[in-house]
Design a protein around this motif. Structure first.
Motif, PDB file in Angstrom:
ATOM      1  N   ILE A 331      13.219  74.011  59.256  1.00  0.00           N
ATOM      2  CA  ILE A 331      12.678  73.444  60.495  1.00  0.00           C
ATOM      3  C   ILE A 331      11.435  74.220  60.928  1.00  0.00           C
ATOM      4  O   ILE A 331      10.465  73.650  61.420  1.00  0.00           O
ATOM      5  CB  ILE A 331      13.751  73.512  61.607  1.00  0.00           C
ATOM      6  CG1 ILE A 331      14.899  72.577  61.307  1.00  0.00           C
ATOM      7  CG2 ILE A 331      13.144  73.197  62.966  1.00  0.00           C
ATOM      8  CD1 ILE A 331      14.581  71.130  61.441  1.00  0.00           C
ATOM      9  N   THR A 332      11.461  75.533  60.745  1.00  0.00           N
ATOM     10  CA  THR A 332      10.387  76.348  61.305  1.00  0.00           C
ATOM     11  C   THR A 332       9.208  76.506  60.358  1.00  0.00           C
ATOM     12  O   THR A 332       8.080  76.688  60.804  1.00  0.00           O
ATOM     13  CB  THR A 332      10.940  77.743  61.680  1.00  0.00           C
ATOM     14  OG1 THR A 332      12.246  77.575  62.192  1.00  0.00           O
ATOM     15  CG2 THR A 332      10.080  78.400  62.720  1.00  0.00           C
ATOM     16  N   PHE A 333       9.458  76.501  59.063  1.00  0.00           N
ATOM     17  CA  PHE A 333       8.365  76.811  58.145  1.00  0.00           C
ATOM     18  C   PHE A 333       8.084  75.747  57.092  1.00  0.00           C
ATOM     19  O   PHE A 333       6.949  75.582  56.670  1.00  0.00           O
ATOM     20  CB  PHE A 333       8.656  78.121  57.402  1.00  0.00           C
ATOM     21  CG  PHE A 333       8.685  79.313  58.298  1.00  0.00           C
ATOM     22  CD1 PHE A 333       7.508  79.911  58.705  1.00  0.00           C
ATOM     23  CD2 PHE A 333       9.881  79.817  58.744  1.00  0.00           C
ATOM     24  CE1 PHE A 333       7.534  81.002  59.537  1.00  0.00           C
ATOM     25  CE2 PHE A 333       9.916  80.909  59.578  1.00  0.00           C
ATOM     26  CZ  PHE A 333       8.744  81.507  59.983  1.00  0.00           C
ATOM     27  N   HIS A 334       9.114  75.083  56.622  1.00  0.00           N
ATOM     28  CA  HIS A 334       8.902  74.282  55.409  1.00  0.00           C
ATOM     29  C   HIS A 334       9.219  72.821  55.654  1.00  0.00           C
ATOM     30  O   HIS A 334      10.169  72.294  55.095  1.00  0.00           O
ATOM     31  CB  HIS A 334       9.774  74.801  54.268  1.00  0.00           C
ATOM     32  CG  HIS A 334       9.790  76.287  54.162  1.00  0.00           C
ATOM     33  ND1 HIS A 334       8.770  76.993  53.577  1.00  0.00           N
ATOM     34  CD2 HIS A 334      10.687  77.199  54.585  1.00  0.00           C
ATOM     35  CE1 HIS A 334       9.050  78.282  53.631  1.00  0.00           C
ATOM     36  NE2 HIS A 334      10.205  78.432  54.239  1.00  0.00           N
ATOM     37  N   GLN A 335       8.445  72.172  56.513  1.00  0.00           N
ATOM     38  CA  GLN A 335       8.809  70.786  56.815  1.00  0.00           C
ATOM     39  C   GLN A 335       8.644  69.886  55.611  1.00  0.00           C
ATOM     40  O   GLN A 335       9.227  68.814  55.549  1.00  0.00           O
ATOM     41  CB  GLN A 335       8.027  70.254  58.018  1.00  0.00           C
ATOM     42  CG  GLN A 335       6.581  69.894  57.739  1.00  0.00           C
ATOM     43  CD  GLN A 335       5.676  71.093  57.815  1.00  0.00           C
ATOM     44  OE1 GLN A 335       6.125  72.219  57.858  1.00  0.00           O
ATOM     45  NE2 GLN A 335       4.380  70.874  57.819  1.00  0.00           N
ATOM     46  N   GLU A 336       7.881  70.334  54.600  1.00  0.00           N
ATOM     47  CA  GLU A 336       7.698  69.472  53.429  1.00  0.00           C
ATOM     48  C   GLU A 336       8.969  69.361  52.591  1.00  0.00           C
ATOM     49  O   GLU A 336       9.053  68.528  51.704  1.00  0.00           O
ATOM     50  CB  GLU A 336       6.522  69.951  52.575  1.00  0.00           C
ATOM     51  CG  GLU A 336       6.613  71.364  52.046  1.00  0.00           C
ATOM     52  CD  GLU A 336       5.998  72.387  52.994  1.00  0.00           C
ATOM     53  OE1 GLU A 336       5.794  72.055  54.178  1.00  0.00           O
ATOM     54  OE2 GLU A 336       5.735  73.519  52.568  1.00  0.00           O
ATOM     55  N   LEU A 337       9.965  70.185  52.893  1.00  0.00           N
ATOM     56  CA  LEU A 337      11.207  70.120  52.121  1.00  0.00           C
ATOM     57  C   LEU A 337      12.152  69.039  52.633  1.00  0.00           C
ATOM     58  O   LEU A 337      13.120  68.707  51.970  1.00  0.00           O
ATOM     59  CB  LEU A 337      11.925  71.465  52.173  1.00  0.00           C
ATOM     60  CG  LEU A 337      11.378  72.550  51.266  1.00  0.00           C
ATOM     61  CD1 LEU A 337      12.193  73.804  51.407  1.00  0.00           C
ATOM     62  CD2 LEU A 337      11.395  72.091  49.832  1.00  0.00           C
ATOM     63  N   ILE A 338      11.897  68.538  53.828  1.00  0.00           N
ATOM     64  CA  ILE A 338      12.819  67.559  54.392  1.00  0.00           C
ATOM     65  C   ILE A 338      12.351  66.164  53.988  1.00  0.00           C
ATOM     66  O   ILE A 338      11.172  65.875  54.057  1.00  0.00           O
ATOM     67  CB  ILE A 338      12.836  67.644  55.923  1.00  0.00           C
ATOM     68  CG1 ILE A 338      12.869  69.105  56.357  1.00  0.00           C
ATOM     69  CG2 ILE A 338      14.005  66.889  56.508  1.00  0.00           C
ATOM     70  CD1 ILE A 338      12.744  69.279  57.839  1.00  0.00           C
ATOM     71  N   ILE A 343      13.044  63.692  58.526  1.00  0.00           N
ATOM     72  CA  ILE A 343      12.173  64.525  59.355  1.00  0.00           C
ATOM     73  C   ILE A 343      11.884  63.809  60.672  1.00  0.00           C
ATOM     74  O   ILE A 343      11.844  64.424  61.741  1.00  0.00           O
ATOM     75  CB  ILE A 343      10.874  64.859  58.590  1.00  0.00           C
ATOM     76  CG1 ILE A 343      10.360  66.229  59.000  1.00  0.00           C
ATOM     77  CG2 ILE A 343       9.765  63.881  58.852  1.00  0.00           C
ATOM     78  CD1 ILE A 343       9.213  66.686  58.132  1.00  0.00           C
TER      79      ILE A 343
ATOM     80  N   SER B  24       5.439  76.780  61.382  1.00  0.00           N
ATOM     81  CA  SER B  24       5.065  75.389  61.615  1.00  0.00           C
ATOM     82  C   SER B  24       6.333  74.628  61.932  1.00  0.00           C
ATOM     83  O   SER B  24       6.926  73.989  61.085  1.00  0.00           O
ATOM     84  CB  SER B  24       4.317  74.813  60.419  1.00  0.00           C
ATOM     85  OG  SER B  24       5.158  74.675  59.319  1.00  0.00           O
ATOM     86  N   VAL B  25       6.748  74.758  63.153  1.00  0.00           N
ATOM     87  CA  VAL B  25       7.979  74.118  63.613  1.00  0.00           C
ATOM     88  C   VAL B  25       7.781  72.608  63.583  1.00  0.00           C
ATOM     89  O   VAL B  25       6.747  72.114  64.036  1.00  0.00           O
ATOM     90  CB  VAL B  25       8.309  74.576  65.038  1.00  0.00           C
ATOM     91  CG1 VAL B  25       9.598  73.963  65.516  1.00  0.00           C
ATOM     92  CG2 VAL B  25       8.376  76.088  65.098  1.00  0.00           C
ATOM     93  N   ILE B  26       8.747  71.901  63.056  1.00  0.00           N
ATOM     94  CA  ILE B  26       8.478  70.487  62.767  1.00  0.00           C
ATOM     95  C   ILE B  26       8.139  69.656  63.986  1.00  0.00           C
ATOM     96  O   ILE B  26       7.391  68.706  63.875  1.00  0.00           O
ATOM     97  CB  ILE B  26       9.626  69.803  61.990  1.00  0.00           C
ATOM     98  CG1 ILE B  26      10.936  69.949  62.738  1.00  0.00           C
ATOM     99  CG2 ILE B  26       9.713  70.270  60.581  1.00  0.00           C
ATOM    100  CD1 ILE B  26      11.952  68.952  62.219  1.00  0.00           C
ATOM    101  N   LYS B 103       3.815  66.509  53.911  1.00  0.00           N
ATOM    102  CA  LYS B 103       4.587  65.301  53.638  1.00  0.00           C
ATOM    103  C   LYS B 103       3.677  64.118  53.307  1.00  0.00           C
ATOM    104  O   LYS B 103       4.035  62.974  53.545  1.00  0.00           O
ATOM    105  CB  LYS B 103       5.454  64.936  54.846  1.00  0.00           C
ATOM    106  CG  LYS B 103       6.543  65.904  55.202  1.00  0.00           C
ATOM    107  CD  LYS B 103       7.562  66.148  54.142  1.00  0.00           C
ATOM    108  CE  LYS B 103       8.328  64.924  53.725  1.00  0.00           C
ATOM    109  NZ  LYS B 103       9.334  65.256  52.695  1.00  0.00           N
TER     110      LYS B 103
END
Lengths: 517, 371
Positions: A331-338, A343, B24-26, B103
């Motif tokens: 959630i905090t660093f790697h939004q590309e993993l979701i 997301i 980078s909080v989503i 993304k």
């Protein structure tokens, strides 16, 4: 290491009195005299303000010319048998009783020993054995007529199984030993007794299989237990903490169980068990990390089922340890993993939550741990109350109040389920505690932090030893045969090629430790 | 004790230092889902990025609190810049919140840029560790900006997802796969050229109209939709494609291929005109036929007809590619792999002269439930 050394020294300074001086009355050094009155005086002095010590003078013989003094603890001595076999026998005795030998003959009691010192009198009365003094004889008889209050053998609520024996240990050492004697019927099952505790003088029994268990291991255990200096022992845990190899580790290096079948299986693998009077918890040593992930049931249900269950447990241990940390990192660093669809919904839910993910996660996990602890301490009658409150705190209400996001609730719940899947409480609590630092590190360094934490834990695990046995065996060091019974459970006919088992007679094991320390 | 203090000190330092690590909080970033680049000449482009725009769900749990809902986030950003500029950087200062490309689903280029060359755009994406390799690339017939920012689509779903869904479902059927990864492979690989699907906005919806073929990074020609089956048949083995065959004037048969396999053989690989033999075997199912055109006796006849037609089509296609000096079918690779001591340097000169022979073996395994 210097911290430990410091604490060791600090601990060592505290006291150095012989145990005997501590628990015995000052009169203990005296010898038993021939005069019954003198003995009685000494006893009165020693047992001043001990209302439960019963002293009874018995007059017997044809004219009542012989006198005897019976001393025992109310409640621990078997009064019916004393009446039947001591008092009645003496009074009915035809022959004159002049010496202790005569008395032994007159009594219908199997276990009768002669003693001469008051020290022995005090010890045995405390052990629940009645002591009989005879007038005119400067010694006394100990009668083995004890009857301690004990619980009957019941199912173990802490280690339940679906298949397998439902018996669990009780608080009586003798009953516990008999439970394992019943399962292993051979004189090769050895039982060594010793005493621990300056005041409590707790009976401790070390059991092992002769010929399977390493002699050096036995010696090492005895040495370590004898080195322990403690006032009283009420549970094996108090000794475990002091005799394990790395005392500052969060991971338990000695296994605890309440199940006789677990103990028997462990002994046949060459391990030793330490029983304590007054507690159903028995210690098994040495042990490995993977022993904590195994349930005795694994061996009773089929190997396919138990292998799958063990893999499931392994996965869930990782979940219990890492799920919240992984969530925070992603959630905090790697939004590309979701995945994108996910997301969007996570963002929508997170939008309303005022806290950063780590605050949310730590808060929820602490709340859950609190609920769990409260649930354990709660009186049984108000048990349902906590589940209602718990459902409010970790549930829809918390989400509606925008205090937490639904995803967080799911993460906390799955973590909770996962932590309860670990069969042994000691490991489960270690995992639960480690979760928190990993969460904090994840919130600072993302997945990198999670990976580093796992590396640190694995390094620690591989460096641990349990009585000389590497803790992460059979994977580090790798042992092919033993690894068949670790994360997987190979069929029994495959495993039993080597009757010595995983920990049998490997001379290097304990020797290795001896050389090091 | 000293060690203990060291431990405490190092943990404290760790925590203090960690303040520097950017997060980078989503819910505090804008996630870019699509980029579109239109060429306007003179090395200038109009870049467009779109962010997901979705309305607040009716979930009662997420109402209240008086915070802005995500529906109020900006939907797209657009502006001119030079060719090859990272659009995330270009629009960072215009972003309501920090922009993140992690993304990214689709990247669109208009035909103008494709003709100008995609070299710089491809290099940018190849260098970017954040960009996912499985994102889809496509050529837009018309303006990318219009396609991405139009609001008259039938669907409310974010446009990027619409485009990606369309490209991906086509890739499972008649179209060959066109992700960044496959493009990079064909672009950087020897003896092969990349291709991309062509899409356009048609009224209130999108459509896929063909396959853009490249010479290295430059657009050369467009393969119309009805030829894409033949292309994919020669390119890879696949299933679920549909081929419409007009066996006589106004009389159609539609085949759904259950399985198509292609195998290559090469003779005289190092001669001035190598012989390339392609053998395609198709297991097909008739899903549509002109009434009475197919039955048990007619079956083999039709099969023969289809085989002949397809082989001719395939040879025609390859001939055209040879004429344009492009090799999206990666025939050069097949020749190389079938030739000992392959002479790669002269391949580009020899390629147009290569003889391509195609045999097709069609098996109709089913003609529907009616016969």
């Amino acid at each position: 290491m210097s911290v430990w050394n410091f604490l060791r020294q600090w601990k060592g300074k505290s006291k150095k009195k012989t145990p005997e001086q501590l628990y015995l009355a000052p009169e203990a050094s005296q010898m038993i005299s021939g005069s019954l009155n003198k003995n009685k005086r000494i006893l009165d002095q020693a047992y001043q303000d001990c209302a439960d010590v019963i002293q009874r003078v018995i007059r017997f013989g044809e004219k009542g010319e012989s006198g005897a003094l019976l001393v025992y603890l109310e409640g621990t001595a078997n009064v019916e048998e004393i009446d039947e076999h001591v008092i009645k026998s003496l009074q009915k005795s035809k022959k004159p009783v002049r010496s202790l030998e005569d008395m032994k003959q007159a009594l219908s009691v199997t276990d009768a020993q002669k003693i001469k010192q008051f020290a022995d009198v005090f010890k045995n009365v405390s052990d629940g054995k009645p002591v009989l003094f005879l007038d005119g004889v400067p010694s006394a008889l100990i009668l083995g007529l004890t009857k301690w209050a004990t619980r009957s053998v019941e199912d173990t609520p802490t280690e339940p199984v679906i298949r397998g024996a439902k018996e669990g240990f009780v608080e009586s050492l003798h009953v516990n030993i008999s439970l394992i004697r019943r399962r292993i019927r051979t004189p090769k099952l050895k039982v060594k007794t010793l005493e621990v505790g300056d005041y409590s003088r707790t009976q401790v029994a070390l059991t092992y299989m002769d010929g399977i268990c390493d002699k050096k291991l036995i010696q090492e255990i005895l040495d370590r237990v004898n080195r322990v200096s403690i006032d009283g022992v009420w549970d094996g845990g108090m000794i475990q903490e002091q005799i394990q190899d790395q005392r500052w580790s969060i991971f338990p290096q000695i296994q605890t169980t309440e199940r006789p079948d677990t103990i028997c299986a462990a002994m046949l693998e060459g391990r030793a068990a330490l029983f304590f009077e007054g507690t159903p918890n028995v210690l098994i040593m040495p042990t490995t990390f993977f022993a904590f992930m195994q349930s005795p049931e694994d061996y009773y249900s089929g190997f396919i089922i138990s292998t799958l269950l063990r893999i499931l447990r392994t996965i869930f241990i990782l979940i219990a340890l890492l799920a919240p940390a992984f969530y925070i990192a992603v959630i905090t660093f790697h939004q590309e993993l979701i995945p994108t669809t996910l997301i969007m919904s996570v963002i929508q839910f997170r939008e309303q939550v005022p806290f950063p993910a780590v605050v949310e996660a730590v808060g929820m996990e602490i709340t859950f741990e609190g609920l769990r602890e409260a649930g354990v301490r709660l009186p049984r009658q108000i048990g349902p109350a906590i589940s209602i409150v718990g459902a409010l705190v970790i549930g829809q209400a918390a989400i509606q109040a925008s205090l937490v996001s639904p995803a967080m609730v799911i993460v906390v719940s799955i973590t909770a389920i996962a932590s309860f899947m670990i069969p042994h409480y000691d490991l489960s609590i270690a995992i639960r505690i480690l979760r928190f630092p990993i969460m904090i590190i994840a919130s600072m360094f993302g997945l990198l932090g999670v990976v580093l934490s796992v590396i640190c834990i694995v390094i620690h695990l591989t460096s641990l030893r349990s009585f000389g046995i590497p803790y992460f065996e059979p994977f580090a060091p790798f042992r092919k045969k033993a690894s068949l019974d670790s994360v997987v459970r190979a069929p029994l006919w495959v495993q039993k090629q080597n009757p010595q088992g995983a920990h049998g007679n490997r001379n290097q094991s304990v020797k290795g430790r001896g050389q090091k320390t | 004790m000293k060690h203990f203090m060291h431990l405490i000190a190092s943990i404290t330092v760790l925590i203090i230092l960690s303040g520097c690590l950017p997060t980078s909080v989503i819910d505090d970033v804008l996630i870019i889902e699509a980029e579109g680049v239109d060429y306007i000449g003179g090395n200038k482009v109009i870049g467009t990025v779109t962010m997901p725009n979705y309305v607040q769900s009716s979930n009662p749990g997420s109402s209240g609190a008086g915070l802005p809902t995500t529906a109020s986030m900006i939907r797209y950003l657009s502006g001119t810049t030079y060719d090859g500029k990272s659009l995330v950087d270009r629009f960072q200062e215009n972003g309501q919140r920090a922009l993140r490309a992690g993304k990214l689903r689709v990247m669109l280029f208009n035909k103008g840029l494709a003709k100008h060359g995609l070299r710089k755009q491809i290099d940018l994406r190849n260098r970017d560790p954040e960009a996912p390799r499985e994102m889809n690339l496509a050529i837009v017939d018309g303006s990318c900006k219009k396609l991405l920012t139009a609001i008259d689509y039938q669907t409310q779903i974010p446009i990027a997802r619409y485009i990606q869904d369309m490209i991906e479902q086509n890739n499972k059927q008649n179209y060959p796969e066109s992700t960044l990864e496959s493009f990079l492979y064909a672009y950087y690989g020897d003896y092969m050229d990349p291709f991309l699907p062509v899409i356009r906005k048609s009224g209130d919806h999108l459509e896929t109209i063909g396959l853009a073929l490249f010479k290295s990074d430059k657009y050369v020609m467009e393969l119309p939709s009805n030829k894409v089956f033949i292309f994919k048949m020669l390119f890879q083995k696949f299933d679920q494609g549909v081929y419409d065959f007009e066996f006589a004037s106004q009389k159609h048969i539609a085949l759904k291929n259950v399985h198509t396999k292609v195998s290559y053989k090469v003779k005289n690989g190092n001669s001035t005109s190598p012989d390339i033999y392609a053998h395609v075997s198709i297991n097909a199912q008739i899903i549509q036929a002109y009434p009475k055109s197919i039955n048990k006796t007619m079956g083999p006849k039709i099969e023969k007809k289809i085989e002949k037609h397809m082989a001719a089509q395939a040879e025609k296609l390859v001939h055209m590619l040879q004429k344009k000096q492009i090799d999206p079918l990666q025939l050069g690779q097949h020749v190389r792999s079938h030739t000992r001591h392959f002479d790669g340097k002269s391949w580009y000169d020899r390629y147009p002269n290569a003889h391509f022979h195609c045999t097709v073996d069609t098996t109709i395994i089913q003609t529907g439930i009616s016969d």
